[in-house]
Design an enzyme around this catalytic site. Sequence first.
Site, PDB file in Angstrom:
ATOM      1  N   ASP A 142       0.881  -1.170   0.000  1.00 15.72           N
ATOM      2  CA  ASP A 142       0.000   0.000   0.000  1.00 15.72           C
ATOM      3  C   ASP A 142       0.918   1.219   0.000  1.00 15.72           C
ATOM      4  O   ASP A 142       1.509   1.553   1.024  1.00 15.72           O
ATOM      5  CB  ASP A 142      -0.883  -0.036   1.253  1.00 15.72           C
ATOM      6  CG  ASP A 142      -1.683   1.255   1.458  1.00 15.72           C
ATOM      7  OD1 ASP A 142      -1.659   2.133   0.568  1.00 15.72           O
ATOM      8  OD2 ASP A 142      -2.338   1.375   2.520  1.00 15.72           O
ATOM      9  N   GLU A 167      -7.356   0.356  -4.352  1.00 14.53           N
ATOM     10  CA  GLU A 167      -7.297   0.310  -2.883  1.00 14.53           C
ATOM     11  C   GLU A 167      -8.603  -0.161  -2.229  1.00 14.53           C
ATOM     12  O   GLU A 167      -8.561  -1.027  -1.353  1.00 14.53           O
ATOM     13  CB  GLU A 167      -6.843   1.667  -2.333  1.00 14.53           C
ATOM     14  CG  GLU A 167      -5.364   1.875  -2.590  1.00 14.53           C
ATOM     15  CD  GLU A 167      -4.874   3.307  -2.484  1.00 14.53           C
ATOM     16  OE1 GLU A 167      -5.644   4.177  -2.042  1.00 14.53           O
ATOM     17  OE2 GLU A 167      -3.715   3.550  -2.849  1.00 14.53           O
ATOM     18  N   ASP A 171     -13.193   4.890   1.922  1.00  7.34           N
ATOM     19  CA  ASP A 171     -11.759   4.972   2.213  1.00  7.34           C
ATOM     20  C   ASP A 171     -11.307   6.432   2.212  1.00  7.34           C
ATOM     21  O   ASP A 171     -11.166   7.056   1.160  1.00  7.34           O
ATOM     22  CB  ASP A 171     -10.984   4.159   1.157  1.00  7.34           C
ATOM     23  CG  ASP A 171      -9.465   4.188   1.365  1.00  7.34           C
ATOM     24  OD1 ASP A 171      -8.993   4.847   2.312  1.00  7.34           O
ATOM     25  OD2 ASP A 171      -8.752   3.536   0.579  1.00  7.34           O
ATOM     26  N   LYS A 188       2.574  11.288  -3.614  1.00 10.67           N
ATOM     27  CA  LYS A 188       1.556  10.559  -4.388  1.00 10.67           C
ATOM     28  C   LYS A 188       0.627  11.519  -5.121  1.00 10.67           C
ATOM     29  O   LYS A 188       0.110  11.194  -6.191  1.00 10.67           O
ATOM     30  CB  LYS A 188       0.764   9.652  -3.448  1.00 10.67           C
ATOM     31  CG  LYS A 188      -0.195   8.707  -4.139  1.00 10.67           C
ATOM     32  CD  LYS A 188      -0.739   7.716  -3.127  1.00 10.67           C
ATOM     33  CE  LYS A 188      -1.778   6.787  -3.675  1.00 10.67           C
ATOM     34  NZ  LYS A 188      -2.201   5.820  -2.643  1.00 10.67           N
TER      35      LYS A 188
HETATM   36  P1  ADP Z   1      -2.937   7.218   2.986  1.00  8.84           P
HETATM   37  O1  ADP Z   1      -3.238   5.812   2.581  1.00  8.84           O
HETATM   38  O2  ADP Z   1      -3.629   8.228   2.168  1.00  8.84           O
HETATM   39  O3  ADP Z   1      -1.517   7.513   3.158  1.00  8.84           O
HETATM   40  P2  ADP Z   1      -3.873   6.491   5.633  1.00  8.84           P
HETATM   41  O4  ADP Z   1      -5.051   5.667   5.350  1.00  8.84           O
HETATM   42  O5  ADP Z   1      -2.685   5.842   6.205  1.00  8.84           O
HETATM   43  O6  ADP Z   1      -3.534   7.413   4.420  1.00  8.84           O
HETATM   44  O7  ADP Z   1      -4.343   7.671   6.607  1.00  8.84           O
HETATM   45  C1  ADP Z   1      -3.486   8.692   6.944  1.00  8.84           C
HETATM   46  C2  ADP Z   1      -4.300   9.869   7.402  1.00  8.84           C
HETATM   47  O8  ADP Z   1      -5.058   9.480   8.547  1.00  8.84           O
HETATM   48  C3  ADP Z   1      -3.448  11.042   7.823  1.00  8.84           C
HETATM   49  O9  ADP Z   1      -4.011  12.237   7.341  1.00  8.84           O
HETATM   50  C4  ADP Z   1      -3.524  10.985   9.339  1.00  8.84           C
HETATM   51  O10 ADP Z   1      -3.368  12.264   9.916  1.00  8.84           O
HETATM   52  C5  ADP Z   1      -4.918  10.453   9.546  1.00  8.84           C
HETATM   53  N1  ADP Z   1      -5.074   9.830  10.851  1.00  8.84           N
HETATM   54  C6  ADP Z   1      -4.402   8.777  11.352  1.00  8.84           C
HETATM   55  N2  ADP Z   1      -4.807   8.511  12.599  1.00  8.84           N
HETATM   56  C7  ADP Z   1      -5.773   9.425  12.900  1.00  8.84           C
HETATM   57  C8  ADP Z   1      -6.595   9.691  14.037  1.00  8.84           C
HETATM   58  N3  ADP Z   1      -6.475   8.967  15.155  1.00  8.84           N
HETATM   59  N4  ADP Z   1      -7.484  10.691  13.958  1.00  8.84           N
HETATM   60  C9  ADP Z   1      -7.607  11.439  12.843  1.00  8.84           C
HETATM   61  N5  ADP Z   1      -6.862  11.247  11.744  1.00  8.84           N
HETATM   62  C10 ADP Z   1      -5.952  10.259  11.775  1.00  8.84           C
HETATM   63 MG    MG Z   2      -4.560   4.598   1.815  1.00  8.99          MG
END
Ligand code: ADP
Ligand code: MG
Length: 503
Positions: A8, A151, A173, A71
Amino acid sequence: MGKAVGIDLGTTYSAIAILGESGKAEILANRDGERTTPSVVYFQDDGSVLVGTMAKRSAAVAPLDVVDFVKRQMGNPDWRFDAANGRQLSPEEVSALILKRLKEDAELYLGEGAVTDAVITVPAYFDDAKRRATKDAGRIAGLNVLRVLNEPTAAALAYGEEARKDGTILVFDLGGGTFDVTVMTITNDVYDVKATDGLHELGGKDWDDRLMTWLNQQFQNEGGPDLTETFESEADLREKAEAAKRTLSQAPSTKVILSSGGVTKSIPVSREQFESITVDLLNQARDLTISLVEETGLGWAGIDHVLLVGGSIKMPMVARMLEEISGRPPLRAGNPDELVALGAGIQAAIEAPSAGTPRPRAIIKDVTSQGLGVAVLADDGSGRLVNSIIIPRNTKIPAKGSDAFTTSVEGQTEVHVQVTQGDDEDFAFVKEIGDQLLTIPPYPKGAPIRVEFAYDIDQMVSIAVYDLTTDSLLGSFEVDNTANLSDEDIRTATDNNNDTEVG
Ligand code: ADP
Ligand code: MG
C-alpha cells in the site's frame, strides 16, 4: 524464489504485507517495528536518504530537503524535487525510494533478495498516467509489479477473507490525501465491483490544512507572527496540527503550543470547533457517497455494510455522518490503516502462489473508474469538440470498446485521434491522455474509420485504429503519455535508485 508481497503506497503512510503460511495476511513491520511507514523522504547532504518516521521528524528542521505527499504528484510531468546535491527527482523516483525502503525492510524480515514480485495498490480513480507512474516507480525500485490493484477493492478483499460473509458492501476509504468510495458484492469468493468514485484531492491533509490556518489565525490574534512566513515554522505548525487532530479523535479538546519570533502561546481547540471548520470537507465525501449509492440503484436498503478504511475515518465525524446517511453504524474491520496492504498481500499470493501457502480462492471483478473516449467535432457545425465516450465509467475490466467515425473533408489524408479520459461530454472537462496523427489514403468525405479502445486488468489504456474502407489496421498505440517517463528515463532512475542508500 521469494514470496510476492502486497504494498500500500499511501499518500501519507505506506505498508507492506504477505500472505502467511497459515493462509492469513500479515503486515511486515519495518526495521523500527512500525506497521506503517510514513511516505516521507529526507534527502541528506551526502546523497543518502531517510524514509519514514525519521524523515517526517526532519521536516521541521530541514523542510527544503524533505518530500511528503508525493503521491499527489504522480502522473504530473511538471513536478520535480530539487535535492540539495543538485539531483532533480520525478514523483516516480521519490516514490521508488519509499518502495526501496519497504522492500529492504521486508527482506530484513524474510531474507535477503526475497522480495521481487509485488502487487501495488492505487486509488480507484487513478487515471492511466498515474497508474503507469506507480508501475514505473515499482520498476525503478527493482520490483516486478504483478498488478496494480484498486485500494478499496484490496480493503474489501482483506475484510472478506477474514469475515467470510457474503453481502453487498460500501467501502469508504478516507486516507491522508485521497478519498475513494466503492460499492461491491461478495458472493462465494467473487468480489464484484459495481461502481466506484472518488476525489483525488480530499484527505486528512485537508483537515490538517484547515486546522493549520485556524491555529495560525489564533496565534496572530494573540500577537504572534504569521507562522507560514518561514518553512520551518510552517512545518512545525503542520506537525502540531496533525497531532492535535489525532488527539481530537480521542478527546473532546486539546491545547496546541505554538512558538515563533519570541512569542509562545497555548491555543485551546475543541473537537466541536475542529468539526465546524472542516464540515464542508466531510460534506464533499458525503455527497459523493450518496450519489454513488443512487447510481448503483441499490439504495441504502441494498447495502449490507459500510466498511471504514483509511486513517482519517478515525475522526468521529466520519462514522457519525455515515450512520446518518445510511441508517446504521459503519463497520471497522481490524486496523483501518492496514486493510489495504493486507488485501494487496492476498492478491499477491493469488497472482504468484508460493509453495507451502494456500492459494486464496478470491476472484476480483473490478470496474473502470473513468470513461474513455475520443474527441469528435460537434454535429452543430460549430467546430466545437465534444467527448464521445467509448468505454463508460464503471465497465468491467479488462474492457474493450469501439466506435466508428467518418472522415470530415474530401480527400482528407490524416486522422487525428485524441484520446480522452473522463466522464463529461464536454471536451473541456475531460483529460486528453494522448493523441496520434495517422495517415490515410485520400478517400472521399465520409470514409469510415474505427477506433478500438481497451483497458487492461491494471486499467491501462491501449488503442487501435482501423481503416474500414480497406479493413486494415492504421495504427495501434499505448497512450503515448507525455506525463510518463521514457524507458531511458527509467533505466537512469533505476541506476540512481540502486546507488542511493536508504535509511
Ligand atoms: P494514505 O493511505 O492516504 O496515506 P492512511 O489511510 O494511512 O492514508 O491515513 C493517513 C491519514 O489518517 C493522515 O491524514 C492521518 O493524519 C490520519 N489519521 C491517522 N490517525 C488518525 C486519528 N487517530 N485521527 C484522525 N486522523 C488520523
Ligand atoms: Mg490509503
